[in-house]
Write a protein that holds these residues in place. Structure first.
Motif, PDB file in Angstrom:
ATOM      1  N   ASP A 130      -8.693  -2.937   2.406  1.00 36.39           N
ATOM      2  CA  ASP A 130      -9.983  -2.791   1.730  1.00 36.39           C
ATOM      3  C   ASP A 130      -9.766  -1.924   0.500  1.00 36.39           C
ATOM      4  O   ASP A 130      -9.613  -0.714   0.590  1.00 36.39           O
ATOM      5  N   GLY A 131      -9.738  -2.571  -0.672  1.00 33.69           N
ATOM      6  CA  GLY A 131      -9.526  -1.837  -1.916  1.00 33.69           C
ATOM      7  C   GLY A 131     -10.749  -1.189  -2.484  1.00 33.69           C
ATOM      8  O   GLY A 131     -10.670  -0.507  -3.515  1.00 33.69           O
ATOM      9  N   TRP A 132     -11.917  -1.411  -1.840  1.00 39.45           N
ATOM     10  CA  TRP A 132     -13.185  -0.807  -2.256  1.00 39.45           C
ATOM     11  C   TRP A 132     -13.510  -1.139  -3.709  1.00 39.45           C
ATOM     12  O   TRP A 132     -14.127  -0.381  -4.429  1.00 39.45           O
ATOM     13  N   LYS A 133     -13.061  -2.309  -4.130  1.00 39.90           N
ATOM     14  CA  LYS A 133     -13.311  -2.834  -5.486  1.00 39.90           C
ATOM     15  C   LYS A 133     -12.833  -1.892  -6.584  1.00 39.90           C
ATOM     16  O   LYS A 133     -13.431  -1.796  -7.652  1.00 39.90           O
TER      17      LYS A 133
ATOM     18  N   ALA B 209       7.774 -10.918   2.111  1.00 42.89           N
ATOM     19  CA  ALA B 209       8.409 -10.129   3.167  1.00 42.89           C
ATOM     20  C   ALA B 209       7.830 -10.365   4.557  1.00 42.89           C
ATOM     21  O   ALA B 209       8.568 -10.346   5.543  1.00 42.89           O
ATOM     22  N   CYS B 210       6.526 -10.564   4.665  1.00 35.20           N
ATOM     23  CA  CYS B 210       5.859 -10.620   5.977  1.00 35.20           C
ATOM     24  C   CYS B 210       5.685 -12.071   6.423  1.00 35.20           C
ATOM     25  O   CYS B 210       4.582 -12.639   6.328  1.00 35.20           O
ATOM     26  N   LYS B 211       6.736 -12.661   6.922  1.00 34.28           N
ATOM     27  CA  LYS B 211       6.709 -14.074   7.320  1.00 34.28           C
ATOM     28  C   LYS B 211       5.963 -14.293   8.641  1.00 34.28           C
ATOM     29  O   LYS B 211       5.536 -15.409   8.917  1.00 34.28           O
ATOM     30  N   ASP B 212       5.824 -13.240   9.454  1.00 30.05           N
ATOM     31  CA  ASP B 212       5.202 -13.379  10.774  1.00 30.05           C
ATOM     32  C   ASP B 212       3.713 -13.086  10.765  1.00 30.05           C
ATOM     33  O   ASP B 212       3.103 -12.940  11.833  1.00 30.05           O
ATOM     34  N   LEU B 213       3.100 -13.010   9.612  1.00 33.73           N
ATOM     35  CA  LEU B 213       1.686 -12.644   9.508  1.00 33.73           C
ATOM     36  C   LEU B 213       0.809 -13.687  10.199  1.00 33.73           C
ATOM     37  O   LEU B 213       0.931 -14.891   9.948  1.00 33.73           O
ATOM     38  N   GLN B 214      -0.090 -13.199  11.071  1.00 34.03           N
ATOM     39  CA  GLN B 214      -1.011 -14.074  11.800  1.00 34.03           C
ATOM     40  C   GLN B 214      -2.470 -13.833  11.411  1.00 34.03           C
ATOM     41  O   GLN B 214      -3.287 -14.738  11.524  1.00 34.03           O
ATOM     42  N   GLU B 215      -2.788 -12.618  10.972  1.00 36.12           N
ATOM     43  CA  GLU B 215      -4.169 -12.287  10.609  1.00 36.12           C
ATOM     44  C   GLU B 215      -4.169 -11.484   9.320  1.00 36.12           C
ATOM     45  O   GLU B 215      -3.459 -10.486   9.197  1.00 36.12           O
ATOM     46  N   LEU B 216      -4.976 -11.924   8.360  1.00 38.14           N
ATOM     47  CA  LEU B 216      -5.059 -11.263   7.059  1.00 38.14           C
ATOM     48  C   LEU B 216      -6.519 -11.110   6.665  1.00 38.14           C
ATOM     49  O   LEU B 216      -7.270 -12.083   6.607  1.00 38.14           O
ATOM     50  N   VAL B 217      -6.928  -9.875   6.405  1.00 37.01           N
ATOM     51  CA  VAL B 217      -8.299  -9.570   5.972  1.00 37.01           C
ATOM     52  C   VAL B 217      -8.206  -8.809   4.655  1.00 37.01           C
ATOM     53  O   VAL B 217      -7.612  -7.727   4.590  1.00 37.01           O
ATOM     54  N   LEU B 218      -8.801  -9.373   3.604  1.00 39.13           N
ATOM     55  CA  LEU B 218      -8.785  -8.768   2.277  1.00 39.13           C
ATOM     56  C   LEU B 218     -10.215  -8.499   1.839  1.00 39.13           C
ATOM     57  O   LEU B 218     -11.027  -9.425   1.768  1.00 39.13           O
ATOM     58  N   ILE B 219     -10.519  -7.239   1.549  1.00 40.34           N
ATOM     59  CA  ILE B 219     -11.869  -6.829   1.173  1.00 40.34           C
ATOM     60  C   ILE B 219     -11.810  -6.135  -0.184  1.00 40.34           C
ATOM     61  O   ILE B 219     -11.054  -5.175  -0.366  1.00 40.34           O
ATOM     62  N   GLY B 220     -12.599  -6.618  -1.126  1.00 37.21           N
ATOM     63  CA  GLY B 220     -12.674  -5.982  -2.435  1.00 37.21           C
ATOM     64  C   GLY B 220     -11.414  -6.122  -3.265  1.00 37.21           C
ATOM     65  O   GLY B 220     -11.188  -5.321  -4.172  1.00 37.21           O
ATOM     66  N   LEU B 221     -10.595  -7.139  -2.996  1.00 35.76           N
ATOM     67  CA  LEU B 221      -9.374  -7.377  -3.761  1.00 35.76           C
ATOM     68  C   LEU B 221      -9.569  -8.580  -4.683  1.00 35.76           C
ATOM     69  O   LEU B 221     -10.075  -9.617  -4.243  1.00 35.76           O
ATOM     70  N   ASN B 222      -9.171  -8.452  -5.931  1.00 35.44           N
ATOM     71  CA  ASN B 222      -9.308  -9.536  -6.895  1.00 35.44           C
ATOM     72  C   ASN B 222      -7.986 -10.279  -7.026  1.00 35.44           C
ATOM     73  O   ASN B 222      -7.211 -10.080  -7.943  1.00 35.44           O
TER      74      ASN B 222
END
Length: 508
Positions: free
Chosen positions: A311-314, A329-342
């Motif tokens: 959460d970058g808080w805009k 780098a993160c090939k095993d990523l299963q869950e990604l949540v991006l908040i306030g990122l452009n």
């Protein structure tokens, strides 16, 4: 004839036997025989476990046996910890002698139980494994020390808004040899008296949560000394955490999950986190000072990440550059949540291509995630099952790709996306019936920019207006445009007449 006679006789005897059993059961009812006495206590206890709390309490009042069985089978107990609880506490605990999880909660405006009650709990609850204390302001360091010396195999303790402080916590950490889970929230006693460091004690803590503490830096020795710490949660604690993270991360080889929310944190702190090679879950929430450099460092160092929430808080300091490092780098990523990122297609395309196991994706409060980005990930995220988009500039045209993209998609949630209408959702449900689509705060559909299969049925409201704040006149006009019904026309005529000075619709 003989066989017929014997069969009739058998039938008659069967009827007589059934009638006799019925009369016996009926006679038992008359005599008031209790058939539940044939049910073993163990089975009766299992039945009570399936009931709700209210029904279970009612059943305990049926008879003495049910009262005893219900008490012996109860393992969880929540008590209103007001001071008058002390008079009945011993008898209460003698009934629930097998309790393993106990919660004591008191309103902040009332006087709570004191140290004596805590001693009785430690003495009588010999199987207690989990204890929750909330709002118990009358508990002191002395009471916690006595409790820690007499309590049983306690594994988890949670304390919030209580009166004891550092000495009480140190007693628990030292004497509770099985303690693995500790949660400390708004602990009043930490602010009073001389500052005492929280020591690691026996060093068996595996999960530690510190929340809303003014001087959480006192927990530094505990953090550094907990060699088996698996989960660390830090939320809304004051102080500079860059220096503390630099010290403690060298001593946390088994750290797997780290939550950091609303801390004074910068790229220096994230670079320290990058030392945790076994980290699989990372939450960096409301950290406006963190930039692409910090996220890149974490991605490079923590290559085992399965869940990542940012959460970058805009603040605009985290974007494509940081996400590109995650993709590499993160090939095993299963869950990604991006908040306030452009972020844009530049990072979403390699992210969707590299992270083949990505199953859950959430994008919130982004000004750059639009239809091109949605189309990009729809083509490449083959494993995605759940998608959430909130306050992003996607439109009805972008929703079309959900009908053919994401082959394994099960659930979609769209919230506060101004250019997505209910008509496109209806069209999507028609064309992909297995997909569960949730649309919140949707505006009515327009007559343009819709999929061809969509039949516009309502008029699009101007930006800034919602169905909840329209005036009655506006609603009536909208109804006329939608269907031109007689009722809508009448409402419009009434509203116009009222505005011109008529006293009531009847007089119009």
């Amino acid at each position: 004839m003989g066989q017929g006679t014997s069969s009739v006789a058998c039938a008659g005897s069967g009827q007589q036997q059934a009638q006799g059993e019925y009369q016996e059961v009926d006679q038992n009812k008359i005599q008031g025989k209790d058939f539940t006495l044939q049910v073993p206590d163990e089975c009766l206890s299992c039945i009570f476990e399936k009931l709700s709390s209210v029904d279970r309490k009612s059943c305990s009042l049926v008879c003495k046996r049910w009262h005893w069985v219900e008490g012996q089978g109860r393992q969880r107990l929540s008590l209103f910890a007001q001071e008058n609880l002390l008079t009945a506490l011993s008898k209460l605990l003698s009934r629930f002698e097998h309790v393993t999880k106990l919660a004591l909660k008191c309103d902040k405006k009332l006087t709570s139980v004191d140290d004596k009650a805590l001693f009785i709990i430690g003495r009588d609850c010999r199987q207690l494994k989990k204890l929750k204390l909330k709002g118990c302001k009358q508990l002191t360091d002395d009471g916690m020390e006595i409790f820690a010396r007499v309590c049983g195999p306690l594994k988890k303790i949670s304390c919030g808004s209580c009166g004891f402080g550092a000495r009480g916590l140190n007693s628990v950490l030292q004497h509770c040899l099985n303690l693995e889970d500790l949660t400390v929230k708004r602990l009043k006693g930490l602010y009073e008296g001389p500052s005492e460091l929280i020591r690691p004690g026996c060093g068996k803590i595996r999960r530690l949560c510190l929340k809303e503490l003014y001087n959480a830096q006192l927990f530094g020795p505990l953090l550094a000394g907990s060699k088996h710490l698996n989960t660390l949660m830090l939320s809304k604690n004051s102080g500079n955490w860059d220096n503390l993270l630099d010290i403690i991360t060298e001593h946390l080889p088994e750290l797997v999950e780290l939550h950091m929310e609303k801390l004074q944190l910068s790229d220096g702190g994230l670079q320290s986190v990058a030392r945790c090679k076994n980290l699989e879950v990372l939450y960096v929430l409301k950290a406006p000072e963190c930039t692409n450099a910090g996220l890149s460092a974490v991605a490079t160092g923590c290559r085992r990440l399965r869940k990542l929430h940012v959460d970058g808080w805009k603040a605009g300091r985290v974007g494509d550059e940081g996400l590109l490092s995650v993709a590499r780098a993160c090939k095993d990523l299963q869950e990604l949540v991006l908040i306030g990122l452009n972020a844009t297609v530049i990072s979403f395309s390699p992210l969707a291509t590299s992270c083949h196991g990505l199953e859950r994706l959430a994008l919130c409060n982004s000004d750059t995630f639009g239809d091109p980005e949605l189309s990009c990930i729809a083509e490449k995220c083959q494993s995605l099952k759940k998608l959430c988009i909130k306050s992003c500039p996607i439109s009805d045209q972008g929703m079309e790709v959900l009908a053919t993209g994401f082959p394994n998609l099960i659930k979609v949630k769209i919230k506060k996306c101004r250019d997505v209408t209910s008509a496109s959702v209806d069209w999507l449900q028609t064309n992909r019936k297995s997909l569960i689509v949730t649309l919140d705060d949707a505006l009515p559909s327009t007559t343009t920019d819709l999929p061809r299969a969509v039949q516009p049925g309502t008029h699009r409201a101007p930006r800034g207006s919602t169905p909840q704040n329209r005036s009655p006149l506006a609603k009536a006009r909208l109804a006329i445009v939608a269907g031109g019904s007689f009722v809508a026309c009448t409402l419009l005529r009434w509203s116009s007449t009222s505005g011109s000075g008529s006293s009531s619709p009847a007089g119009a």
